[in-house]
Write an enzyme that holds these catalytic residues in place. Sequence first.
Site, mmCIF file in Angstrom:
data_model
loop_
_atom_site.group_PDB
_atom_site.id
_atom_site.type_symbol
_atom_site.label_atom_id
_atom_site.label_comp_id
_atom_site.label_asym_id
_atom_site.label_seq_id
_atom_site.Cartn_x
_atom_site.Cartn_y
_atom_site.Cartn_z
ATOM 1 N N ARG A 65 18.698 -0.845 4.258
ATOM 2 C CA ARG A 65 18.822 0.347 4.105
ATOM 3 C C ARG A 65 19.667 0.300 5.006
ATOM 4 O O ARG A 65 20.296 1.686 4.543
ATOM 5 C CB ARG A 65 17.569 0.484 5.129
ATOM 6 C CG ARG A 65 17.085 2.007 5.073
ATOM 7 C CD ARG A 65 16.292 2.809 5.538
ATOM 8 N NE ARG A 65 16.342 3.736 5.325
ATOM 9 C CZ ARG A 65 14.955 4.517 4.426
ATOM 10 N NH1 ARG A 65 14.279 3.746 3.400
ATOM 11 N NH2 ARG A 65 14.953 5.621 4.455
ATOM 12 N N ARG A 91 14.315 10.910 0.824
ATOM 13 C CA ARG A 91 14.578 9.812 1.945
ATOM 14 C C ARG A 91 15.193 10.256 3.044
ATOM 15 O O ARG A 91 15.987 11.192 3.152
ATOM 16 C CB ARG A 91 15.827 8.945 1.425
ATOM 17 C CG ARG A 91 14.297 8.024 0.086
ATOM 18 C CD ARG A 91 15.235 6.556 -0.214
ATOM 19 N NE ARG A 91 14.644 5.998 -1.728
ATOM 20 C CZ ARG A 91 13.681 5.563 -0.931
ATOM 21 N NH1 ARG A 91 12.981 5.374 -0.159
ATOM 22 N NH2 ARG A 91 12.892 4.811 -2.952
ATOM 23 N N LEU A 93 17.928 9.149 6.205
ATOM 24 C CA LEU A 93 19.217 9.031 6.078
ATOM 25 C C LEU A 93 19.856 8.181 7.402
ATOM 26 O O LEU A 93 19.017 8.628 8.583
ATOM 27 C CB LEU A 93 20.417 9.924 5.676
ATOM 28 C CG LEU A 93 20.550 10.764 4.937
ATOM 29 C CD1 LEU A 93 21.512 11.845 4.603
ATOM 30 C CD2 LEU A 93 20.808 9.751 3.319
ATOM 31 N N HIS A 109 13.703 22.734 3.426
ATOM 32 C CA HIS A 109 12.302 21.830 4.081
ATOM 33 C C HIS A 109 11.694 22.693 3.896
ATOM 34 O O HIS A 109 12.020 23.749 3.533
ATOM 35 C CB HIS A 109 11.556 22.307 5.072
ATOM 36 C CG HIS A 109 10.839 20.874 5.780
ATOM 37 N ND1 HIS A 109 10.432 19.660 5.113
ATOM 38 C CD2 HIS A 109 9.718 21.410 5.924
ATOM 39 C CE1 HIS A 109 9.489 19.640 5.083
ATOM 40 N NE2 HIS A 109 8.463 20.184 5.882
ATOM 41 N N ASP A 145 13.002 15.917 10.000
ATOM 42 C CA ASP A 145 13.268 17.077 10.031
ATOM 43 C C ASP A 145 12.829 17.653 11.891
ATOM 44 O O ASP A 145 12.768 18.501 11.441
ATOM 45 C CB ASP A 145 11.689 17.583 9.058
ATOM 46 C CG ASP A 145 12.036 17.608 7.869
ATOM 47 O OD1 ASP A 145 12.642 17.135 7.612
ATOM 48 O OD2 ASP A 145 11.120 17.248 6.899
HETATM 49 C C1 GAR Z 1 12.432 21.191 -2.284
HETATM 50 O O1 GAR Z 1 10.832 21.958 -2.509
HETATM 51 C C2 GAR Z 1 12.565 20.713 -0.611
HETATM 52 O O2 GAR Z 1 12.305 21.404 -0.184
HETATM 53 C C3 GAR Z 1 11.950 19.600 -0.821
HETATM 54 O O3 GAR Z 1 10.971 19.206 -2.115
HETATM 55 C C4 GAR Z 1 11.653 19.855 -2.713
HETATM 56 C C5 GAR Z 1 12.809 20.347 -4.020
HETATM 57 O O4 GAR Z 1 12.878 21.003 -5.120
HETATM 58 N N1 GAR Z 1 11.999 18.563 0.361
HETATM 59 C C6 GAR Z 1 11.110 17.940 1.213
HETATM 60 O O5 GAR Z 1 10.516 18.674 1.343
HETATM 61 C C7 GAR Z 1 12.277 16.872 2.304
HETATM 62 N N2 GAR Z 1 11.017 16.982 2.431
HETATM 63 P P1 GAR Z 1 13.707 20.544 -5.810
HETATM 64 O O6 GAR Z 1 14.155 18.716 -6.967
HETATM 65 O O7 GAR Z 1 13.306 21.241 -7.415
HETATM 66 O O8 GAR Z 1 14.974 20.769 -5.897
#
Ligand code: GAR
Length: 189
Positions: A65, A91, A93, A109, A145
């Site tokens: 990783r 993922r 970091l 998020h 987060d």
């Molecule tokens: C978004 O809603 C983002 O907040 C979430 O993935 C989606 C990506 O959408 N991220 C997470 O849940 C991070 N833990 P997209 O690929 O259509 O932009």
Amino acid sequence: DFTCVVFISGTGSNLRAILEAIDSGALAGVRVAAVVADLDAPGLAFARERDIPTHIVALADYDSREDWDRALAECTGRYAPDLVVLAGFMRLLGSPMLEAFGGRMINTHPALLPAFPGAHGVRDALDYGVKVTGATVIEIDEGVDTGAIIDQRALTVQEGESEEALHERIKVIEREMLVDVIAKRARTQ
Ligand code: GAR
């Protein structure tokens, strides 16, 4: 120019919103120098159609990783970004990225942090039965987060709403907020 490198894993709706805001002038002076993904994410198409360099840095291609994280930092560093934007990057970091770009990395998020962190924010909020949820943009730190909250926007959950429908509505407010956050950073740089 205020240079961004955007990280994605998915459909790239947030990336697309950033690129369209640059095209329309809403993000004047901002440049997406590269898009980095941990897999061949569908959203990379938005970068390719604009001739923005893309990089797939897959965890499975590295022995550890830490090596993967170092490769990400090396790849990102080549573009000397003012800001690294995690826009649906799924993922965590590690220290090489944090050491290189700490204080210059933001994440979006799909829940109102500190509630419902992690990979399933929308589903977890629905399962809990919350009536209000939303989206949060945070600074990245070493936790999941847990970074400082930069902005949040809320919406009301509809009766019987599915995870997919709710996530789509969250993504609308999420991408508007993300563009606003980047615009503000670029102005105050
Ligand atoms: C978004 O809603 C983002 O907040 C979430 O993935 C989606 C990506 O959408 N991220 C997470 O849940 C991070 N833990 P997209 O690929 O259509 O932009």
